[in-house]
Design a protein around this motif. Structure first.
Motif, PDB file in Angstrom:
ATOM      1  N   LEU A   1       0.808  -1.216   0.000  1.00 15.05           N
ATOM      2  CA  LEU A   1       0.000   0.000   0.000  1.00 15.05           C
ATOM      3  C   LEU A   1       0.843   1.269   0.000  1.00 15.05           C
ATOM      4  O   LEU A   1       0.579   2.207  -0.742  1.00 15.05           O
ATOM      5  N   SER A   2       1.880   1.291   0.836  1.00 15.81           N
ATOM      6  CA  SER A   2       2.670   2.516   0.989  1.00 15.81           C
ATOM      7  C   SER A   2       3.983   2.496   0.223  1.00 15.81           C
ATOM      8  O   SER A   2       4.554   3.552  -0.039  1.00 15.81           O
ATOM      9  N   GLY A   3       4.479   1.307  -0.112  1.00 17.80           N
ATOM     10  CA  GLY A   3       5.779   1.197  -0.760  1.00 17.80           C
ATOM     11  C   GLY A   3       6.951   1.306   0.192  1.00 17.80           C
ATOM     12  O   GLY A   3       8.109   1.251  -0.232  1.00 17.80           O
ATOM     13  N   ARG A   4       6.686   1.422   1.489  1.00 22.27           N
ATOM     14  CA  ARG A   4       7.760   1.529   2.476  1.00 22.27           C
ATOM     15  C   ARG A   4       8.278   0.140   2.863  1.00 22.27           C
ATOM     16  O   ARG A   4       7.651  -0.872   2.586  1.00 22.27           O
ATOM     17  N   ALA A   5       9.426   0.147   3.532  1.00 24.78           N
ATOM     18  CA  ALA A   5      10.037  -1.105   3.971  1.00 24.78           C
ATOM     19  C   ALA A   5       9.116  -1.851   4.932  1.00 24.78           C
ATOM     20  O   ALA A   5       8.465  -1.251   5.800  1.00 24.78           O
ATOM     21  N   ALA A   6       9.065  -3.172   4.780  1.00 27.20           N
ATOM     22  CA  ALA A   6       8.227  -4.011   5.634  1.00 27.20           C
ATOM     23  C   ALA A   6       8.896  -5.359   5.836  1.00 27.20           C
ATOM     24  O   ALA A   6       9.763  -5.765   5.041  1.00 27.20           O
ATOM     25  N   VAL A   7       8.501  -6.053   6.896  1.00 31.01           N
ATOM     26  CA  VAL A   7       8.999  -7.399   7.173  1.00 31.01           C
ATOM     27  C   VAL A   7       7.826  -8.305   7.496  1.00 31.01           C
ATOM     28  O   VAL A   7       6.765  -7.844   7.948  1.00 31.01           O
ATOM     29  N   ALA A   8       8.020  -9.594   7.255  1.00 29.58           N
ATOM     30  CA  ALA A   8       7.003 -10.594   7.591  1.00 29.58           C
ATOM     31  C   ALA A   8       7.654 -11.690   8.414  1.00 29.58           C
ATOM     32  O   ALA A   8       8.822 -12.040   8.185  1.00 29.58           O
ATOM     33  N   VAL A   9       6.910 -12.251   9.358  1.00 33.55           N
ATOM     34  CA  VAL A   9       7.409 -13.327  10.203  1.00 33.55           C
ATOM     35  C   VAL A   9       6.429 -14.495  10.170  1.00 33.55           C
ATOM     36  O   VAL A   9       5.210 -14.300  10.134  1.00 33.55           O
ATOM     37  N   SER A  10       6.988 -15.708  10.171  1.00 30.63           N
ATOM     38  CA  SER A  10       6.188 -16.921  10.301  1.00 30.63           C
ATOM     39  C   SER A  10       6.697 -17.704  11.504  1.00 30.63           C
ATOM     40  O   SER A  10       7.901 -17.892  11.673  1.00 30.63           O
ATOM     41  N   ARG A  11       5.750 -18.162  12.326  1.00 33.92           N
ATOM     42  CA  ARG A  11       6.109 -18.959  13.496  1.00 33.92           C
ATOM     43  C   ARG A  11       5.573 -20.378  13.401  1.00 33.92           C
ATOM     44  O   ARG A  11       5.580 -21.121  14.381  1.00 33.92           O
ATOM     45  N   ASP A  12       5.109 -20.757  12.203  1.00 31.07           N
ATOM     46  CA  ASP A  12       4.615 -22.118  11.999  1.00 31.07           C
ATOM     47  C   ASP A  12       5.237 -22.747  10.752  1.00 31.07           C
ATOM     48  O   ASP A  12       4.574 -23.446   9.997  1.00 31.07           O
ATOM     49  N   GLY A  13       6.511 -22.456  10.530  1.00 30.88           N
ATOM     50  CA  GLY A  13       7.219 -23.094   9.423  1.00 30.88           C
ATOM     51  C   GLY A  13       6.790 -22.635   8.053  1.00 30.88           C
ATOM     52  O   GLY A  13       6.880 -23.404   7.092  1.00 30.88           O
ATOM     53  N   GLY A  14       6.323 -21.392   7.928  1.00 30.68           N
ATOM     54  CA  GLY A  14       5.961 -20.857   6.624  1.00 30.68           C
ATOM     55  C   GLY A  14       4.536 -21.120   6.196  1.00 30.68           C
ATOM     56  O   GLY A  14       4.159 -20.786   5.066  1.00 30.68           O
ATOM     57  N   ARG A  15       3.715 -21.697   7.062  1.00 35.12           N
ATOM     58  CA  ARG A  15       2.305 -21.937   6.707  1.00 35.12           C
ATOM     59  C   ARG A  15       1.476 -20.654   6.785  1.00 35.12           C
ATOM     60  O   ARG A  15       0.459 -20.518   6.100  1.00 35.12           O
ATOM     61  N   GLY A  16       1.873 -19.720   7.627  1.00 32.60           N
ATOM     62  CA  GLY A  16       1.184 -18.450   7.748  1.00 32.60           C
ATOM     63  C   GLY A  16       2.181 -17.349   8.054  1.00 32.60           C
ATOM     64  O   GLY A  16       3.229 -17.589   8.656  1.00 32.60           O
ATOM     65  N   TRP A  17       1.845 -16.116   7.638  1.00 35.84           N
ATOM     66  CA  TRP A  17       2.763 -14.990   7.783  1.00 35.84           C
ATOM     67  C   TRP A  17       2.037 -13.769   8.350  1.00 35.84           C
ATOM     68  O   TRP A  17       0.867 -13.547   8.062  1.00 35.84           O
ATOM     69  N   THR A  18       2.755 -12.981   9.141  1.00 37.09           N
ATOM     70  CA  THR A  18       2.267 -11.706   9.646  1.00 37.09           C
ATOM     71  C   THR A  18       3.188 -10.610   9.147  1.00 37.09           C
ATOM     72  O   THR A  18       4.403 -10.663   9.366  1.00 37.09           O
ATOM     73  N   VAL A  19       2.607  -9.608   8.465  1.00 39.12           N
ATOM     74  CA  VAL A  19       3.394  -8.527   7.869  1.00 39.12           C
ATOM     75  C   VAL A  19       3.291  -7.276   8.729  1.00 39.12           C
ATOM     76  O   VAL A  19       2.214  -6.937   9.222  1.00 39.12           O
ATOM     77  N   ALA A  20       4.435  -6.599   8.909  1.00 39.15           N
ATOM     78  CA  ALA A  20       4.460  -5.340   9.651  1.00 39.15           C
ATOM     79  C   ALA A  20       5.283  -4.316   8.879  1.00 39.15           C
ATOM     80  O   ALA A  20       6.380  -4.624   8.410  1.00 39.15           O
ATOM     81  N   ARG A  21       4.742  -3.108   8.757  1.00 32.70           N
ATOM     82  CA  ARG A  21       5.478  -2.030   8.097  1.00 32.70           C
ATOM     83  C   ARG A  21       6.440  -1.392   9.093  1.00 32.70           C
ATOM     84  O   ARG A  21       6.099  -1.185  10.264  1.00 32.70           O
ATOM     85  N   LEU A  22       7.654  -1.097   8.641  1.00 32.07           N
ATOM     86  CA  LEU A  22       8.657  -0.479   9.493  1.00 32.07           C
ATOM     87  C   LEU A  22       8.513   1.045   9.462  1.00 32.07           C
ATOM     88  O   LEU A  22       8.106   1.621   8.445  1.00 32.07           O
ATOM     89  N   PRO A  23       8.862   1.719  10.560  1.00 29.56           N
ATOM     90  CA  PRO A  23       8.816   3.191  10.593  1.00 29.56           C
ATOM     91  C   PRO A  23      10.027   3.796   9.876  1.00 29.56           C
ATOM     92  O   PRO A  23      10.883   4.451  10.477  1.00 29.56           O
ATOM     93  N   SER A  24      10.092   3.568   8.577  1.00 30.00           N
ATOM     94  CA  SER A  24      11.236   3.985   7.779  1.00 30.00           C
ATOM     95  C   SER A  24      11.376   5.503   7.758  1.00 30.00           C
ATOM     96  O   SER A  24      10.374   6.232   7.769  1.00 30.00           O
TER      97      SER A  24
END
Length: 353
Positions: A189-212
């Motif tokens: 949406l914003s084009g800013r830097a973001a990271v995603a984390v999975s805690r179930d071996g890649g079956r699901g992901w949570t994305v968070a935008r960084l305060p770039s």
């Protein structure tokens, strides 16, 4: 970790498994010093079995190569006694060799991605290939996809579920100590830097935008998980000041596992650190270290302020045994807590320090 400075040539492609076993590629070149590019290089594989007190040479599947061609092979450690050697780097046409018995035997394959996998198994490596157009070289690739290198057979398989992080997601190739997997990219949406984390071996992901500190997308974000915080180093070109290699725009910190982030350090025209080689090194109680191009820098307040360290520059990456630091072609150190380092040497032929 035992040292083996007497191994032939110089080491690269160093990797470990959780049981302490490890692999390293070694290259020893011969030629006439008066004739640049003359001669040839022999490529070796060194192996440390779990619990062994020494590294040993085992049969290498790689051919002898002319010095003028340069060394382009790589090695991926895939768990106890398992590794994949790639000739000429990753790609659908690259030859590969897989071992599951500590390098005593090798099975030849190729770098194609075959099928999909629902999860990232223990011991696997997470990487990418070109999804569009399929099989394109890096400069011609329009969209990347996440790919799992399997510890069962060394084959590449596309990960079935992936986070929405733009056309060029960049994964951390190793699992972090808390079991998480991380991928960086851009917020759609914003084009800013973001990271995603999975805690179930890649079956699901949570994305968070960084305060770039900038709106333009950067290169990628290097993530390292510590005992009490996660650090994300946002990499990309800097505004103002002298241009540098491996520029770090900002350092972000999360104390809730990556659900929310605070920007701790914003790189200016002259303030150090301005560069990062590999990953930040988290420690307890707000400690974090940055290995820069010319020097290392340390912080005791989560990255708000830094002081120059006296140990010079070094490159740091994640392994199943901890963070691995390389400060020269044959000098390495491992840490599990970001404070205490276990030093060792490999393939120090020609090293004069």
């Amino acid at each position: 970790m035992p040292s083996a400075p007497g191994l032939p040539g110089w080491a690269h492609g160093l990797g470990f498994a959780r049981d302490g076993s490890g692999f390293a590629l070694l290259v020893a070149c011969e030629g006439d010093p008066a004739v640049p590019g003359s001669g040839f290089c022999r490529q070796h594989v060194a192996v440390r079995d779990a619990g062994a007190r020494e590294w040993v040479l085992r049969r290498s599947p790689l051919p002898r190569i002319p010095v003028a061609e340069g060394v382009s092979a790589d090695l991926l450690a895939l768990g106890p006694g398992r590794a994949l050697v790639e000739e000429g780097g990753a790609g659908p046409d690259a030859r590969t060799w897989f071992t599951r018995d500590g390098g005593r035997s090798w099975r030849e394959g190729d770098g194609r991605t075959v099928g999909t996998t629902p999860e990232i198994p223990v011991g696997a490596v997470l990487t990418t290939d070109c999804a569009t157009p399929a099989g394109a070289l890096p400069d011609d690739c329009q969209r990347h996809r996440l790919v799992v290198v399997s510890p069962e057979d060394g084959r590449r398989r596309a990960l079935a579920r992936t986070p929405l992080l733009g056309a060029r997601p960049r994964p951390q190739d190793q699992q972090e100590p808390d079991g998480s997997w991380w991928v960086s990219g851009t917020d759609p949406l914003s084009g800013r830097a973001a990271v995603a984390v999975s805690r179930d071996g890649g079956r699901g992901w949570t994305v968070a935008r960084l305060p770039s500190p900038v709106t333009a997308p950067g290169w990628y974000t290097a993530v390292a998980v510590g005992r009490d915080a996660v650090y994300a180093a946002e990499m990309g070109e800097l505004a103002g000041g002298e241009p540098v290699k491996n520029p770090m725009r900002a350092l972000h910190r999360s104390v809730d596992g990556g659900r929310s982030w605070q920007r701790m350090w914003t790189t200016g025209p002259s303030e150090q650190p301005r560069t990062l080689l590999g990953l930040p090194v988290p420690g307890p109680g707000g400690r974090v270290e940055i290995g820069g191009e010319l020097s290392g820098y340390g912080s005791g307040d989560g990255g708000r302020t830094f002081v120059r360290l006296g140990d010079g520059s070094h490159h740091t990456r994640r392994t199943p045994l901890g963070l691995l630091r390389e400060s020269s072609s044959c000098r390495y150190a491992l840490t599990a807590d970001g404070v205490r380092w276990s030093e060792f040497r490999l393939g120090c032929e020609g090293d004069v320090t």
